[in-house]
Design an enzyme around this catalytic site. Sequence first.
Site, PDB file in Angstrom:
ATOM      1  CD  GLU A  52       1.750 -66.471  25.803  1.00 40.42           C
ATOM      2  OE1 GLU A  52       1.187 -65.381  26.011  1.00 40.42           O
ATOM      3  OE2 GLU A  52       2.891 -66.739  26.223  1.00 40.42           O
ATOM      4  CE  LYS A  91       6.344 -65.517  26.189  1.00 41.96           C
ATOM      5  NZ  LYS A  91       5.159 -65.456  27.087  1.00 41.96           N
ATOM      6  CB  CYS A 147       2.954 -63.082  24.830  1.00 40.24           C
ATOM      7  SG  CYS A 147       1.906 -62.082  25.926  1.00 40.24           S
TER       8      CYS A 147
END
Length: 273
Positions: free
Chosen positions: A40, A118, A162
Amino acid sequence: MRVAVLQIGYGDDELMADRLTRVADLVRAQAGHDLVVLPELWAPGGFSYRDWADRAQPVDGPIGTAMSAAARDAGVLLHAGSIVERPASGEVGSDGHGLWNTSLVYAADGGLVAAYRKIHRFGFGAGEPKLMDAGEDVVLVDLPGDPLPDGSAAFRAALSTCYDLRFPELYRRQLDAGATAFIVPAAWPAARVRHWTLLAHARAIENQCVVIACNTAGTHAGTEMGGHSQVISATGEALAMAGTSEEVLSVEVDMAAVTTWREKFPVLQDRRL
Ligand SMILES: NC(=O)CCC(=O)C(=O)O
């Protein structure tokens, strides 16, 4: 499927342009793999909040262009980690920021095959929720390998990033969309690295999916990263696990074993919706 997981380490002293050159060369060195995965926000810095606006770029900006070329030169499917995306169109999301944490995937010919924004933003009112808009869409990509008789891909990977790993309902949606693997780039701190390893195993076991999880190494913006990138089989075995420094994991993943395991231990058939 031969997979390379590039656990990139960096600090505050490396210029983003230098890191871009270094990482593109490392991707090129993975020729012979089928899939290469990066972490990321490895170029702008996972916790470098103050630099994000300056380092934001559109999907076809310098990072995307360099990653497309590296994927083509290496002849690999490349999950290029994520960028701070600022669309050239001036688009803004529901929180009005106009920035997203966007993962990019390139085919072996350099073409962009997927972009994932995300969904769960990390920071509890600071960091990502303060600076970025949230993604909304579940995104999957076809994995390399022989297709089914009807021409569709035999195996598909879903994209997440994440902090998303803490939200199992996302992975159920991805499973229901046809995922047999999850690719998870991260900038996950050392302070909570046990959560990272446990949650990756849990997502693999509960969904009977392969998890390919690429974390960051080094210390930047005052935050020590946890490393421990990992490839977990659908039965929950760690096929490969990195240490805490910059490292390349090269691992053979038997995707057909996902089908075999789901037939042998058909737990997903006992879901009550
Ligand atoms: N970059 C992130 O999403 C960090 C997530 C994290 O630190 C955690 O979930 O813990």
